[in-house]
Design an enzyme around this catalytic site. Structure first.
Site, mmCIF file in Angstrom:
data_model
loop_
_atom_site.group_PDB
_atom_site.id
_atom_site.type_symbol
_atom_site.label_atom_id
_atom_site.label_comp_id
_atom_site.label_asym_id
_atom_site.label_seq_id
_atom_site.Cartn_x
_atom_site.Cartn_y
_atom_site.Cartn_z
ATOM 1 N NE ARG A 58 0.429 1.703 4.176
ATOM 2 C CZ ARG A 58 1.976 1.962 4.007
ATOM 3 N NH1 ARG A 58 2.330 2.411 3.281
ATOM 4 N NH2 ARG A 58 2.762 1.796 5.810
ATOM 5 C CD GLU A 64 1.867 7.912 6.784
ATOM 6 O OE1 GLU A 64 1.802 6.908 6.783
ATOM 7 O OE2 GLU A 64 2.100 8.930 5.709
ATOM 8 C CG ASP A 67 -1.459 3.053 11.826
ATOM 9 O OD1 ASP A 67 -0.738 4.473 12.633
ATOM 10 O OD2 ASP A 67 -1.769 2.792 11.638
ATOM 11 N N GLY A 169 8.585 1.118 2.896
ATOM 12 C CA GLY A 169 7.481 1.884 3.558
ATOM 13 C C GLY A 169 6.011 1.629 2.714
ATOM 14 C CG ASP A 226 1.277 -0.402 6.997
ATOM 15 O OD1 ASP A 226 0.540 0.723 6.388
ATOM 16 O OD2 ASP A 226 2.034 -0.644 7.790
ATOM 17 C CE1 TYR A 277 5.610 3.398 12.947
ATOM 18 C CE2 TYR A 277 5.306 2.254 14.691
ATOM 19 C CZ TYR A 277 4.806 2.153 13.742
ATOM 20 O OH TYR A 277 3.381 2.831 13.729
#
Length: 429
Positions: A58, A64, A67, A169, A226, A277
């Site tokens: 995707r 960004e 989620d 990514g 994702d 992250y």
């Protein structure tokens, strides 16, 4: 180089005789052929008893790092995929409820891995998880074990081929997870595959299971975007996903469309399972606690407004980082919802401004960009015919997505290829 224009595709499963020539995508034809050939080389002929499942990667147009804070995202599937080809069965035995999976990947075609898993198997340590890609598969298998009949187990033989760039990514891991989930659903049967779930919406349950596989078995604190888009995408549309309710709606671009989306891979690799992250996830949790001191009704950053963030700035006066993280998430949610209307109305100039603002926020407030990504974005934003450009994906490398007039696509790709090489000494794809 292979800077490419994105196109949408849907997840595919076949339980009937497969005609490879009937697949419209040449790239997907190649993947299916590769996976089938690898299976037959390692496991022999399936004698007509094989399943083939496919799930796409995707690109996220906008939304960004929202989620995992319950916000909004607006991704679309692309014509880069993972194929799982193989055979399997459910074996009933009073003496053995341990499932066996034999698997091989096109990326390591000389090594057939044999793994076992049962309901009693504990997830690996973080170090163990990082040592083998097979945990992405085993983690998904673990989610479907409760759907097995009593006193039974899986016996699976699978070959995997994919062309989603690793670390780019574009969700290569989610693509693998969803293709694996689809394969297990073929083995179990459509009804039995979700027998342990009270929610019977297959796309939603599959996405939640695949997210759990990555969170728990691969120690990657990703949100659900994702896995959800790889599970639920349909041709010709983007998905606006509400990551609190897990509801989604398909959003189509106004037609006839005069624009294209171009994805450029910086070839700077990233991994959402380690590094910065997880730090961002923790920082959002810290910011949420600060906001709760001002408004106790806030449960996630999704509940906050920009006014509330500014009010809570005093609480976070010694923590500018948490303030900026919260500001990014709150403003990104607003941009994502606004982008839906831009797509439907064909307001490409407004959409481009939202994309540019998103990148600035990711660069300055969320600090997930890098020099190479900023170079690609700057090259695109200043190119004639481009409406907007931004980092897409988790950041710290990976890809950019650019909204550009259709008749300027080739020129833009040539420009990015040439100038990125000049400025960085490396190639973009």
């Amino acid at each position: 180089k292979n800077t490419y224009t994105s196109s949408t595709m849907t997840t595919m499963t076949t339980t009937t005789p497969l005609s490879i020539n009937s697949i419209s995508s040449p790239a997907l034809q190649t993947l299916v052929k590769d996976a089938k050939a690898l299976y037959e080389e390692k496991f022999g002929s399936s004698n007509g008893g094989a399943y083939c499942t496919v799930a796409p990667g995707r690109v996220n147009l906008i939304g960004e790092h929202t989620d995992y804070t319950g916000g909004f995202v607006l991704p679309l599937a692309i014509d880069y995929s993972t194929v799982v080809y193989g055979s399997g069965s459910v074996i009933v035995s009073n003496n053995n409820t341990t499932s066996t999976i034999e698997l091989v990947s096109k990326l390591a075609p000389d090594k057939v891995e044999t793994k076992t898993i049962s309901l009693d198997t504990k997830p690996p340590s973080e170090k163990e998880a990082l040592s083998s890609w097979t945990w992405f598969v085993l983690g998904v298998v673990a989610q479907y074990l409760p759907d097995l009949p009593t006193d039974s187990s899986f016996h699976l033989k699978i070959a995997i081929a994919g062309n989603v760039p690793l670390g780019g990514g574009l969700s290569s891991s989610a693509s693998l997870e969803v293709a694996t989930a689809r394969f297990l659903e073929c083995i179990l049967g459509e009804e039995a595959a979700f027998s342990s779930s009270t929610d019977k919406l297959a796309n939603k349950v599959r996405a939640i299971r695949c997210q759990a596989a990555e969170n728990i078995w691969c120690h990657s604190p990703c949100g659900i975007m994702d896995q959800y888009v790889s599970s639920a995408a349909s041709e010709g549309g983007l998905l606006l996903i509400d990551c609190t309710s897990f509801d989604y709606q398909t959003v189509a671009m106004k037609q006839p469309s005069t624009v294209s989306l171009v994805i450029a891979n910086s070839n700077v690799k990233h991994s959402i399972g380690g590094g910065e992250y997880p730090v961002r996830v923790a920082q959002c949790q810290t910011a949420t606690k600060a906001l709760q001191q001002v408004d106790a009704s806030v449960t996630t950053l999704r509940d906050a407004t920009l006014d509330l963030v500014e009010t809570a700035k005093e609480v976070m006066k010694d923590d500018d980082v948490s303030y900026r993280r919260a500001r990014h998430v709150v403003t990104e949610n607003v941009r994502t919802v606004a982008a839906k209307s831009c797509l439907q109305d064909g307001d490409w100039a407004a959409l481009g401004k939202l994309m540019n603002a998103s990148h600035a926020s990711m660069k300055d407030d969320y600090e997930v960009s890098c020099e190479e990504i900023d170079i690609l974005v700057d090259l695109a934003q200043n190119f004639d015919g481009v409406y907007g450009s931004r980092l897409t994906g988790g950041g710290f490398g990976g890809c950019t997505v650019t909204l550009v007039e259709k008749d300027r696509v080739s020129a833009l790709m040539d420009h990015l290829t040439k100038e990125y090489k000049v400025k960085t000494g490396t190639d973009c794809d």
